[in-house]
Design a protein around this motif. Structure first.
Motif, PDB file in Angstrom:
ATOM      1  N   THR A  55      41.892  39.933  32.715  1.00  0.00           N
ATOM      2  CA  THR A  55      41.730  39.340  33.937  1.00  0.00           C
ATOM      3  C   THR A  55      42.334  37.624  33.857  1.00  0.00           C
ATOM      4  O   THR A  55      41.973  37.220  32.911  1.00  0.00           O
ATOM      5  N   PHE A  56      42.300  37.163  35.460  1.00  0.00           N
ATOM      6  CA  PHE A  56      42.762  36.383  35.742  1.00  0.00           C
ATOM      7  C   PHE A  56      41.636  35.599  36.464  1.00  0.00           C
ATOM      8  O   PHE A  56      41.228  34.127  36.997  1.00  0.00           O
ATOM      9  N   ASP A  57      40.234  36.627  36.835  1.00  0.00           N
ATOM     10  CA  ASP A  57      39.384  36.134  37.547  1.00  0.00           C
ATOM     11  C   ASP A  57      38.206  35.894  36.266  1.00  0.00           C
ATOM     12  O   ASP A  57      37.403  36.818  36.519  1.00  0.00           O
ATOM     13  N   ILE A  58      37.471  35.202  35.873  1.00  0.00           N
ATOM     14  CA  ILE A  58      36.581  34.670  35.624  1.00  0.00           C
ATOM     15  C   ILE A  58      35.040  35.024  35.878  1.00  0.00           C
ATOM     16  O   ILE A  58      34.074  35.162  35.707  1.00  0.00           O
ATOM     17  N   SER A  59      35.305  35.360  37.721  1.00  0.00           N
ATOM     18  CA  SER A  59      34.307  35.574  37.871  1.00  0.00           C
ATOM     19  C   SER A  59      33.533  37.049  37.891  1.00  0.00           C
ATOM     20  O   SER A  59      32.368  37.259  37.712  1.00  0.00           O
ATOM     21  N   THR A  60      34.627  38.077  37.090  1.00  0.00           N
ATOM     22  CA  THR A  60      34.424  39.433  36.446  1.00  0.00           C
ATOM     23  C   THR A  60      34.032  39.102  35.679  1.00  0.00           C
ATOM     24  O   THR A  60      33.450  40.710  35.420  1.00  0.00           O
ATOM     25  N   LEU A  61      33.957  38.395  34.593  1.00  0.00           N
ATOM     26  CA  LEU A  61      33.227  38.751  32.836  1.00  0.00           C
ATOM     27  C   LEU A  61      32.130  38.910  33.335  1.00  0.00           C
ATOM     28  O   LEU A  61      30.935  38.321  33.972  1.00  0.00           O
TER      29      LEU A  61
ATOM     30  N   ALA B 142      31.825  30.187  39.497  1.00  0.00           N
ATOM     31  CA  ALA B 142      33.145  30.871  39.414  1.00  0.00           C
ATOM     32  C   ALA B 142      33.409  31.106  40.988  1.00  0.00           C
ATOM     33  O   ALA B 142      32.350  32.464  41.496  1.00  0.00           O
ATOM     34  N   ALA B 143      34.755  31.983  42.116  1.00  0.00           N
ATOM     35  CA  ALA B 143      34.861  31.932  43.094  1.00  0.00           C
ATOM     36  C   ALA B 143      35.151  33.387  42.643  1.00  0.00           C
ATOM     37  O   ALA B 143      36.618  33.190  42.211  1.00  0.00           O
ATOM     38  N   PRO B 144      35.148  34.607  43.056  1.00  0.00           N
ATOM     39  CA  PRO B 144      36.245  35.706  43.179  1.00  0.00           C
ATOM     40  C   PRO B 144      37.594  35.525  43.669  1.00  0.00           C
ATOM     41  O   PRO B 144      37.678  34.906  45.050  1.00  0.00           O
ATOM     42  N   LEU B 145      38.487  36.331  43.028  1.00  0.00           N
ATOM     43  CA  LEU B 145      40.086  35.262  43.207  1.00  0.00           C
ATOM     44  C   LEU B 145      40.283  37.244  43.968  1.00  0.00           C
ATOM     45  O   LEU B 145      41.476  37.219  43.260  1.00  0.00           O
ATOM     46  N   ARG B 146      40.008  37.717  45.277  1.00  0.00           N
ATOM     47  CA  ARG B 146      39.949  38.748  45.892  1.00  0.00           C
ATOM     48  C   ARG B 146      41.698  38.623  46.745  1.00  0.00           C
ATOM     49  O   ARG B 146      42.140  39.537  47.174  1.00  0.00           O
ATOM     50  N   GLU B 147      41.537  37.674  47.771  1.00  0.00           N
ATOM     51  CA  GLU B 147      42.426  36.717  48.391  1.00  0.00           C
ATOM     52  C   GLU B 147      43.591  36.249  47.787  1.00  0.00           C
ATOM     53  O   GLU B 147      43.039  35.222  47.520  1.00  0.00           O
ATOM     54  N   PRO B 148      44.410  36.405  48.207  1.00  0.00           N
ATOM     55  CA  PRO B 148      46.235  34.923  48.062  1.00  0.00           C
ATOM     56  C   PRO B 148      45.020  34.326  48.932  1.00  0.00           C
ATOM     57  O   PRO B 148      45.165  34.039  49.499  1.00  0.00           O
ATOM     58  N   ASP B 149      45.679  33.282  47.640  1.00  0.00           N
ATOM     59  CA  ASP B 149      45.647  31.598  48.587  1.00  0.00           C
ATOM     60  C   ASP B 149      46.661  30.051  47.676  1.00  0.00           C
ATOM     61  O   ASP B 149      46.095  29.656  46.230  1.00  0.00           O
ATOM     62  N   PRO B 150      47.754  30.979  48.106  1.00  0.00           N
ATOM     63  CA  PRO B 150      49.428  30.066  47.932  1.00  0.00           C
ATOM     64  C   PRO B 150      48.955  29.317  47.103  1.00  0.00           C
ATOM     65  O   PRO B 150      50.318  27.896  46.428  1.00  0.00           O
TER      66      PRO B 150
END
Length: 381
Positions: A215-221, A248-256
């Protein structure tokens, strides 16, 4: 990080006197595992997992030391998750080449078309910058002071592009200059192109199809399974996994405009899972990556300026061609961050190793970490 001959020399002199010592014992057996353990101990590894693979199949997994030293010690296991640092660049490139294999983009694509607005070196306004140039560090985009300031400020990518110091003086595609920003922009461009978060795209197109947990989303660990990272000189905890996960905040939505820190170093996974990705990069995973993509990843484009060790760079992969270190050509990547020194290397037969750790001597020869040089000598004979 000790970069350059002088700093590496001073680092090597100081390490025996002032460096953090291992809190685990080395093995004495005259076996390959014993050789590896002694190498890890010699390089002051706090804790590590080394996963070997032979001809595309995972084999021995060696775990030693600690994932965390405070508030209590947590031992390393095969399931321990580590921050990979720059090995994320290799994995981000795998995502790009999977999408290319599917016909959904191409590394020769002008990144302006992916972003939806012009990205040009102002010195060369008519010269396109391609996705492949980002992956091979030949784009002319550099890690400017504004980029480092953006770690705290959260500057949008458009703001960095307006900073003239983001672009070097050479024509895009003509000179190698390692750039975290250039590699990290990959995540921004993919989010712009596909309209989903980089994390969701990686899960859907790369990790899930290959059966890899990453994962690139540390909030899920889970903090109990995630390694801290320690500098052994000067001795300190530089990466507190539990604190980072809480913040950490979840990375659910794109933020390009703000995802440029992910693709360059923000990947988390275990050593066995990294080995599975390396096997796919080595073998193509039965057509998961097509022949063109495999060739583009592996073909060296430019070399590191320091020739102490002969290392060159393709699109997302280092190429090590130095008979003093290994008799055959190797590909892979390294990762340096917060005191951890990671490595993954493999040959054309799909044999190699993945090593992730929670802190280690950062000394190197040229660009090659001494711990990775030691492991190549012992595991890639």
């Amino acid at each position: 990080m000790p970069v350059g001959v002088l700093k590496n020399t001073l680092y090597g002199l100081a390490l025996p006197v002032a460096g953090k010592r291992c809190q685990w014992r080395e093995a004495g057996a005259e076996t390959r595992d014993g050789e590896v353990l002694r190498a890890l101990h010699k390089r002051r590894v706090v804790g590590a997992c080394v996963q070997r693979f032979e001809k595309g199949r995972l084999t021995e997994c060696l775990c030693v030391g600690y994932a965390g030293l405070e508030p209590e010690r947590r031992v390393i296991t095969a399931a321990t998750v580590f921050r990979t640092a720059s090995i994320a660049k290799m994995v981000s490139a795998l995502l790009v080449f999977r999408l290319q294999t599917l016909g959904r983009l191409h590394v020769r694509k002008d990144i302006s078309d992916l972003a939806g607005y012009a990205i040009r070196n102002p010195r060369y306004p008519d010269a396109p910058i391609t996705l492949g140039m980002l992956l091979s560090h030949t784009s002319g985009i550099v890690d400017s002071p504004a980029y480092f300031a953006a770690f705290d400020k959260g500057t949008p990518l458009a703001g960095l592009i307006e900073d003239g110091e983001m672009f070097g003086e050479t024509l895009p595609g003509t000179r190698f200059r390692y750039s975290n920003l250039a590699a990290g922009m990959t995540a921004c461009l993919l989010e712009s192109r596909f309209g989903v978060s980089f994390e969701a795209l990686a899960q859907r197109e790369l990790f899930a199809p290959l059966g890899v947990r990453a994962t690139f989303d540390i909030s899920t660990l889970d903090a109990r399974e995630t390694a801290d990272a320690y500098r052994v000189l000067p001795a300190n905890r530089a990466f507190d996994a539990a604190a980072r996960i809480r913040a950490a905040a979840p990375l659910r939505e794109p933020d390009p405009q703000r995802r440029y820190l992910l693709a360059s170093g923000g990947l988390f996974l275990s050593a066995p899972e990294l080995a599975r990705l390396a096997v796919a990069a080595a073998t193509g995973a039965d057509g998961f990556f097509d022949a063109e993509s495999l060739a583009q990843m592996r073909t060296p484009i430019a070399g590191w300026p320091d020739q102490s060790v002969r290392m060159r760079h393709g699109m997302g992969l280092l190429c090590l061609e130095d008979s003093r270190i290994c008799a055959r050509t190797l590909w892979g990547h390294q990762g340096f961050a917060y005191g951890a020194v990671n490595g993954v290397f493999f040959d054309e037969q799909g044999s190699g190793f993945a090593m992730l750790n929670s802190g280690c001597s950062e000394q190197r020869t040229g660009h090659l970490a001494l711990i990775n040089r030691d492991l190549i000598a012992r595991l890639m004979k």
